[in-house]
Design an enzyme around this catalytic site. Structure first.
Site, PDB file in Angstrom:
ATOM      1  N   LYS A  35       0.849  -1.202   0.000  1.00  0.00           N
ATOM      2  CA  LYS A  35       0.000   0.000   0.000  1.00  0.00           C
ATOM      3  C   LYS A  35       0.881   1.248   0.000  1.00  0.00           C
ATOM      4  CE  LYS A  35      -0.304  -0.378   4.984  1.00  0.00           C
ATOM      5  NZ  LYS A  35      -1.033  -1.049   6.057  1.00  0.00           N
ATOM      6  N   ARG A 130     -10.920  -0.905  14.490  1.00  0.00           N
ATOM      7  CA  ARG A 130     -10.934  -0.216  13.198  1.00  0.00           C
ATOM      8  C   ARG A 130     -11.986  -0.954  12.385  1.00  0.00           C
ATOM      9  NH1 ARG A 130      -4.883   0.922  11.045  1.00  0.00           N
ATOM     10  NH2 ARG A 130      -5.328  -1.136  10.200  1.00  0.00           N
ATOM     11  N   TYR A 257      14.068  30.660   8.173  1.00  0.00           N
ATOM     12  CA  TYR A 257      12.816  31.335   8.530  1.00  0.00           C
ATOM     13  C   TYR A 257      12.632  31.381  10.046  1.00  0.00           C
ATOM     14  CZ  TYR A 257      11.295  30.962   3.677  1.00  0.00           C
ATOM     15  OH  TYR A 257      11.183  31.068   2.317  1.00  0.00           O
ATOM     16  N   MET A 305      10.910  24.763   2.631  1.00  0.00           N
ATOM     17  CA  MET A 305      10.168  23.890   1.722  1.00  0.00           C
ATOM     18  C   MET A 305      11.113  22.998   0.927  1.00  0.00           C
ATOM     19  SD  MET A 305       7.395  24.903  -1.214  1.00  0.00           S
ATOM     20  CE  MET A 305       6.119  25.545  -0.158  1.00  0.00           C
TER      21      MET A 305
HETATM   22  C1  LIG Z   1      -0.314  -2.106   6.646  1.00  0.00           C
HETATM   23  C2  LIG Z   1      -0.910  -3.384   6.979  1.00  0.00           C
HETATM   24  C3  LIG Z   1      -0.121  -4.513   7.208  1.00  0.00           C
HETATM   25  C4  LIG Z   1       1.384  -4.476   7.238  1.00  0.00           C
HETATM   26  O1  LIG Z   1       1.802  -4.029   8.493  1.00  0.00           O
HETATM   27  P1  LIG Z   1       3.363  -3.905   8.824  1.00  0.00           P
HETATM   28  O2  LIG Z   1       3.400  -3.471  10.233  1.00  0.00           O
HETATM   29  O3  LIG Z   1       3.902  -2.872   7.898  1.00  0.00           O
HETATM   30  O4  LIG Z   1       3.941  -5.245   8.579  1.00  0.00           O
HETATM   31  C5  LIG Z   1      -0.767  -5.713   7.414  1.00  0.00           C
HETATM   32  N1  LIG Z   1      -2.113  -5.778   7.429  1.00  0.00           N
HETATM   33  C6  LIG Z   1      -2.893  -4.711   7.239  1.00  0.00           C
HETATM   34  C7  LIG Z   1      -4.367  -4.865   7.275  1.00  0.00           C
HETATM   35  C8  LIG Z   1      -2.317  -3.485   7.017  1.00  0.00           C
HETATM   36  O5  LIG Z   1      -3.104  -2.411   6.838  1.00  0.00           O
END
Ligand SMILES: *Cc1c(COP(=O)(O)O)cnc(C)c1O
Length: 360
Positions: A35, A130, A257, A305
């Site tokens: 991701k 979640r 800055y 920046m």
């Molecule tokens: C991001 C994520 C992972 C990976 O987690 P890491 O700590 O980076 O290994 C696994 N499962 C889900 C559902 C995630 O969102």
């Protein structure tokens, strides 16, 4: 010439980490979590190397479309599930697998007829609150999904809130408590996919059938109290930029800055081609540093920046044109993150698209 900042992406380090994690995972199926554009590393650049894993897990359906277009044939899992009815057509066309975490998704699945067999993964909320169904509802949800034509339940998925090795067993929600919350499904014949990087490394008691490897694949320790090298992981990304210019300061000269830094003595400073628009954090003013020739150079004043100032007093040989390591193999991104009150994950994910990724 383009601006002298780049993220070196070491594909052999990625392969090393993947192989190591695959070993740790035993014969479990290993999803490579890619991701956020492979945690900022550039998914396209590394796609073939991820072939050491058994499948790709990602969030954005556009990322799924992109990896299929680039020829990725192995499984692809949408780890946040689909977001609307239209996604389901793409899921079917590209033979993607999807998480199901809510009732509304089941309703949409009922309305769709699938050409290809769809593998769904049932997300259970084991305490993180979640996404996911309560474990008590697991069997019922599974039954409901199994009734749908051309839909197959692949496994139960959960996510750990605290799989770090240093998380105390008497903390609010240790892995053991999440596993206990899942006891109602332990006898179910369905497969289980629980482990993230931390659990792959430190929680064999998760005893699942499939795992999801994220941060550790990129060579970063999931627990910032442990160094990657102690875990035999090699950081994949090194962020580096050049010194663009050098200034000689007199006592009481100010930098940047807000004039947040005032020299207490004459000193030499370097202006480095990395700023907050590249994704470098700017919240903190103290205790920040970069590496030049392997030596620590304190960051001084506020980050601009596109630039930052560093103190070259201890590195007299440093000059314009030298490379500066912002984070990477010699300065862990977790260490930099800690100094800035952040986490390695955030710094990697925030690395701007304007920073060129260079595969080495
Ligand atoms: C991001 C994520 C992972 C990976 O987690 P890491 O700590 O980076 O290994 C696994 N499962 C889900 C559902 C995630 O969102």
């Amino acid at each position: 010439m383009s601006r002298p900042i780049e993220a070196l992406i070491d594909s052999s380090a990625l392969k090393h980490n993947l192989t190591l994690l695959k070993q740790k995972a035993g014969n479990r199926f290993m999803w490579a979590v890619v991701k956020a554009n492979a945690y900022g590393h550039d998914l396209g650049l590394l796609l073939n190397d991820f072939g050491i894993a058994d499948g790709l897990a990602l969030l954005d359906i556009n990322e799924a479309v992109a990896v299929r277009a680039k020829g990725w044939k192995k499984p692809v899992l949408l780890i946040e599930g689909f977001f609307d009815f239209d996604d389901l057509q793409i899921v079917d066309d590209l033979n993607l697998e999807t998480l199901v975490h809510s009732e509304w998704q089941i309703e949409l699945l009922k309305k769709k007829s699938f050409e290809n067999k769809l593998r769904v993964h049932i997300k259970l909320n084991s305490g993180m609150n979640r996404l996911g169904f309560k474990p008590e509802r697991a069997a019922e949800v599974k039954g409901e999904l199994e009734k749908l034509p051309n839909v197959e339940v692949a496994d139960f998925v959960t996510h750990f809130a605290n799989s770090e090795k240093s998380y105390r067993s008497d903390g609010v929600l240790p892995v053991s408590r999440q596993l206990a919350n899942l006891s109602v499904i332990q006898k179910d014949s369905a497969q289980k996919c629980f482990s993230n990087s931390g659990a792959i490394l430190w929680h064999p008691e998760a005893a699942d059938d499939a795992v999801r490897a994220g941060i550790a694949m990129y060579g970063i320790s999931p627990d910032d109290n442990f160094d990657s090298c102690d875990l035999n992981l090699i950081p994949v990304m090194t962020l580096r930029a050049k010194i663009l210019g050098v200034q000689q300061l007199e006592k009481d000269d100010a930098v940047g800055y807000g004039s947040k830094f005032v020299a207490s003595r004459p000193m030499r400073t370097g202006i480095v081609a990395c700023g907050y628009a590249d994704g470098y954090p700017r919240q903190k003013l103290e205790n920040r540093y970069v590496l030049i020739n392997g030596k620590k150079a304190p960051v001084i004043g506020s980050i601009s920046m596109d630039m930052m100032n560093v103190d070259l007093s201890a590195i007299p040989e440093a000059e314009a044109g030298n490379w500066v390591e912002l984070w990477g193999k010699n300065l862990s991104v977790n260490e930099v993150a800690k100094l800035h009150g952040s986490i390695g994950y955030e710094l990697l994910a925030n690395l701007s698209t304007r920073v060129r990724r260079k595969r080495i």
